[in-house]
Design a protein around this motif. Structure first.
Motif, PDB file in Angstrom:
ATOM      1  N   MET A   1      -6.151  19.854  37.726  1.00  0.00           N
ATOM      2  CA  MET A   1      -6.420  19.068  38.932  1.00  0.00           C
ATOM      3  C   MET A   1      -7.089  19.957  39.979  1.00  0.00           C
ATOM      4  SD  MET A   1      -2.830  16.928  39.234  1.00  0.00           S
ATOM      5  CE  MET A   1      -3.431  15.820  40.512  1.00  0.00           C
ATOM      6  N   ASN A   2      -8.194  19.464  40.585  1.00  0.00           N
ATOM      7  CA  ASN A   2      -8.824  20.217  41.647  1.00  0.00           C
ATOM      8  C   ASN A   2      -8.213  19.817  42.991  1.00  0.00           C
ATOM      9  OD1 ASN A   2      -9.893  17.729  42.270  1.00  0.00           O
ATOM     10  ND2 ASN A   2     -11.944  18.192  41.526  1.00  0.00           N
ATOM     11  N   ALA A   3      -8.803  20.350  44.075  1.00  0.00           N
ATOM     12  CA  ALA A   3      -8.215  20.111  45.402  1.00  0.00           C
ATOM     13  C   ALA A   3      -8.239  18.637  45.775  1.00  0.00           C
ATOM     14  CB  ALA A   3      -8.967  20.934  46.445  1.00  0.00           C
ATOM     15  N   THR A   4      -9.310  17.932  45.388  1.00  0.00           N
ATOM     16  CA  THR A   4      -9.428  16.516  45.744  1.00  0.00           C
ATOM     17  C   THR A   4      -8.365  15.674  45.052  1.00  0.00           C
ATOM     18  OG1 THR A   4     -11.811  16.728  46.108  1.00  0.00           O
ATOM     19  CG2 THR A   4     -10.949  14.508  45.713  1.00  0.00           C
ATOM     20  N   THR A   5      -8.216  15.874  43.731  1.00  0.00           N
ATOM     21  CA  THR A   5      -7.239  15.082  42.999  1.00  0.00           C
ATOM     22  C   THR A   5      -5.810  15.472  43.375  1.00  0.00           C
ATOM     23  OG1 THR A   5      -7.440  16.628  41.147  1.00  0.00           O
ATOM     24  CG2 THR A   5      -8.775  14.633  41.057  1.00  0.00           C
ATOM     25  N   THR A   6      -5.593  16.751  43.654  1.00  0.00           N
ATOM     26  CA  THR A   6      -4.260  17.173  44.079  1.00  0.00           C
ATOM     27  C   THR A   6      -3.884  16.518  45.401  1.00  0.00           C
ATOM     28  OG1 THR A   6      -4.475  19.303  42.954  1.00  0.00           O
ATOM     29  CG2 THR A   6      -2.818  19.142  44.684  1.00  0.00           C
ATOM     30  N   ARG A   7      -4.827  16.507  46.340  1.00  0.00           N
ATOM     31  CA  ARG A   7      -4.570  15.881  47.635  1.00  0.00           C
ATOM     32  C   ARG A   7      -4.338  14.381  47.467  1.00  0.00           C
ATOM     33  NH1 ARG A   7      -8.943  17.327  49.844  1.00  0.00           N
ATOM     34  NH2 ARG A   7      -8.173  19.380  50.465  1.00  0.00           N
ATOM     35  N   GLY A   8      -5.128  13.742  46.609  1.00  0.00           N
ATOM     36  CA  GLY A   8      -4.940  12.318  46.359  1.00  0.00           C
ATOM     37  C   GLY A   8      -3.590  12.022  45.740  1.00  0.00           C
ATOM     38  N   ALA A   9      -3.162  12.867  44.807  1.00  0.00           N
ATOM     39  CA  ALA A   9      -1.858  12.675  44.162  1.00  0.00           C
ATOM     40  C   ALA A   9      -0.726  12.823  45.165  1.00  0.00           C
ATOM     41  CB  ALA A   9      -1.694  13.672  43.021  1.00  0.00           C
ATOM     42  N   LEU A  10      -0.829  13.817  46.038  1.00  0.00           N
ATOM     43  CA  LEU A  10       0.217  14.027  47.034  1.00  0.00           C
ATOM     44  C   LEU A  10       0.283  12.863  48.019  1.00  0.00           C
ATOM     45  CD1 LEU A  10      -0.251  17.846  47.785  1.00  0.00           C
ATOM     46  CD2 LEU A  10       1.601  16.759  46.491  1.00  0.00           C
ATOM     47  N   LEU A  11      -0.874  12.331  48.399  1.00  0.00           N
ATOM     48  CA  LEU A  11      -0.896  11.195  49.323  1.00  0.00           C
ATOM     49  C   LEU A  11      -0.280   9.956  48.674  1.00  0.00           C
ATOM     50  CD1 LEU A  11      -4.473  11.688  50.803  1.00  0.00           C
ATOM     51  CD2 LEU A  11      -2.345  11.782  52.107  1.00  0.00           C
ATOM     52  N   ALA A  12      -0.642   9.692  47.416  1.00  0.00           N
ATOM     53  CA  ALA A  12      -0.066   8.533  46.715  1.00  0.00           C
ATOM     54  C   ALA A  12       1.439   8.699  46.530  1.00  0.00           C
ATOM     55  CB  ALA A  12      -0.757   8.349  45.359  1.00  0.00           C
ATOM     56  N   ALA A  13       1.869   9.915  46.221  1.00  0.00           N
ATOM     57  CA  ALA A  13       3.302  10.172  46.042  1.00  0.00           C
ATOM     58  C   ALA A  13       4.062   9.941  47.342  1.00  0.00           C
ATOM     59  CB  ALA A  13       3.515  11.593  45.544  1.00  0.00           C
ATOM     60  N   LEU A  14       3.528  10.453  48.455  1.00  0.00           N
ATOM     61  CA  LEU A  14       4.184  10.260  49.747  1.00  0.00           C
ATOM     62  C   LEU A  14       4.290   8.782  50.089  1.00  0.00           C
ATOM     63  CD1 LEU A  14       5.321  11.232  52.451  1.00  0.00           C
ATOM     64  CD2 LEU A  14       2.967  11.496  53.271  1.00  0.00           C
ATOM     65  N   ALA A  15       3.223   8.030  49.853  1.00  0.00           N
ATOM     66  CA  ALA A  15       3.235   6.600  50.156  1.00  0.00           C
ATOM     67  C   ALA A  15       4.329   5.884  49.378  1.00  0.00           C
ATOM     68  CB  ALA A  15       1.873   5.990  49.834  1.00  0.00           C
ATOM     69  N   CYS A  16       4.450   6.194  48.088  1.00  0.00           N
ATOM     70  CA  CYS A  16       5.436   5.496  47.256  1.00  0.00           C
ATOM     71  C   CYS A  16       6.863   5.917  47.594  1.00  0.00           C
ATOM     72  CB  CYS A  16       5.133   5.747  45.779  1.00  0.00           C
ATOM     73  SG  CYS A  16       3.610   4.945  45.231  1.00  0.00           S
ATOM     74  N   VAL A  17       7.055   7.159  47.982  1.00  0.00           N
ATOM     75  CA  VAL A  17       8.383   7.592  48.429  1.00  0.00           C
ATOM     76  C   VAL A  17       8.788   6.832  49.689  1.00  0.00           C
ATOM     77  CG1 VAL A  17       9.674   9.529  49.398  1.00  0.00           C
ATOM     78  CG2 VAL A  17       8.317   9.858  47.331  1.00  0.00           C
ATOM     79  N   LEU A  18       7.851   6.652  50.607  1.00  0.00           N
ATOM     80  CA  LEU A  18       8.148   5.901  51.826  1.00  0.00           C
ATOM     81  C   LEU A  18       8.462   4.439  51.517  1.00  0.00           C
ATOM     82  CD1 LEU A  18       5.425   7.322  54.261  1.00  0.00           C
ATOM     83  CD2 LEU A  18       7.877   7.835  54.236  1.00  0.00           C
ATOM     84  N   VAL A  19       7.703   3.842  50.585  1.00  0.00           N
ATOM     85  CA  VAL A  19       7.972   2.454  50.205  1.00  0.00           C
ATOM     86  C   VAL A  19       9.341   2.349  49.540  1.00  0.00           C
ATOM     87  CG1 VAL A  19       7.242   0.553  48.726  1.00  0.00           C
ATOM     88  CG2 VAL A  19       5.556   1.833  50.015  1.00  0.00           C
ATOM     89  N   GLY A  20       9.693   3.330  48.706  1.00  0.00           N
ATOM     90  CA  GLY A  20      11.013   3.323  48.081  1.00  0.00           C
ATOM     91  C   GLY A  20      12.124   3.359  49.112  1.00  0.00           C
TER      92      GLY A  20
END
Length: 312
Positions: A1-20
């Motif tokens: 994973m490069n910087a772009t995909t890593t940042r995207g993964a972290l953003l998606a993970a944070l969003a789903c944790v908040l929804v949970g």
């Protein structure tokens, strides 16, 4: 994973944790009118998002066609208002785990549906990862008692979760994450008000007490404003298929936060399920790029979201 995909993964993970975490907050709103609560949540989120919609927001909105506005209305109706209504209706005759398990299958559906819409074959790594995530979500929540109506509404909740990702793909590029979140929150608030008047009449909205107000404020300011923007920013970077993998973190976050308000416990099953979800996310998102792949891995720096936006 490069910087772009890593940042995207972290953003998606944070969003789903908040929804949970919002599922735990929902348990404090059991006596508040559903439509009124959704109206306050999305209406407040809309007001908070408007100053951050970005430059040229009005011009970008004027550039949308009728089909794009219809898609935005469907996104709000299906993926936001309808999703929450389906979960509430399902839980009237089914245990909460039932809609939770069905929603946990969303990564598998998206992993198949998005490639079909783009005229290509599903990615094998994403399918394997989505399957791990679905099994992990089932392990975290288990299965509960239900009837035909509870199962049907649970399927509707699954459709809402899928729609929240898939319907957003063609309008994400012209609007961007912040303006998209702003617009759909405004539309969802209007749709909630209409649903409240039709379903609940004059009692669709009342003044919340202190606990209800705190829960609604958390859902509006944190889960909706921060969560939605992070979700669409993540989806913009890694695509709908990979971003939806992280929805498996929703039941994990719900299981972790439930003990804080005394509505659940975290035991061995939840720990095993959490591990399966994390493994599925790692495989499907590209964190383990050579697993389940043959030959030379593809360029992980490529942005699938851009390809899908161009084709739809």
């Amino acid at each position: 994973m490069n910087a772009t995909t890593t940042r995207g993964a972290l953003l998606a993970a944070l969003a789903c944790v908040l929804v949970g975490g919002s599922f735990t907050a929902n348990s404090l709103l059991g006596d508040y009118p559903y439509a009124g609560g959704q109206f306050l949540r999305y209406g407040l989120a809309f007001l908070l998002l408007v100053p951050f919609a970005g430059p040229g927001a009005a011009a970008r909105l004027r550039g949308l066609g009728a089909r794009q506005w219809l898609r935005l209305a469907l996104l709000a109706a299906v993926g936001m208002v309808g999703f929450n209504l389906a979960v509430l209706a399902a839980e009237r005759t089914a245990e909460p785990a039932v809609p939770g398990v069905l929603v946990g299958c969303a990564p598998v559906v998206v992993a198949v549906l998005v490639p079909l819409l783009e005229g290509r074959r599903p990615r094998r790594a994403v399918l394997y990862g989505a399957s791990f995530v679905a099994v992990g979500a089932f392990t975290v929540q288990g299965w509960g008692r239900t009837d035909a109506a509870g199962l049907a509404f649970s399927v509707c909740a699954l459709a809402g979760e899928v729609g929240f990702a898939v319907l957003a793909v063609p309008v994400l590029r012209p609007l961007g994450p912040r303006l998209l979140a702003t617009v759909v929150c405004g539309i969802a608030a209007a749709e909630s008000a209409l649903a409240g008047v039709v379903l609940d009449g004059a009692g669709w909205l009342r003044r919340p007490d202190a606990v209800e107000a705190g829960s609604l404020l958390w859902q509006a300011a944190v889960v909706t404003v921060v969560g939605f923007v992070c979700w669409y920013m993540g989806m913009q970077r890694i695509g709908a298929e990979r971003a939806t993998l992280f929805s498996g973190l929703i039941p994990v976050a719900a299981a972790c936060t439930a003990p804080l308000v005394g509505t659940g416990s975290y035991g061995a099953a939840q720990a095993v399920g959490s591990a399966l979800v994390c493994a599925g996310v790692a495989v499907g998102s590209g964190a383990l790029p050579r697993l389940f792949r043959r030959g030379r891995p593809g360029p992980v720096g490529q942005r699938p979201a851009e390809r899908s936006l161009e084709r739809l």
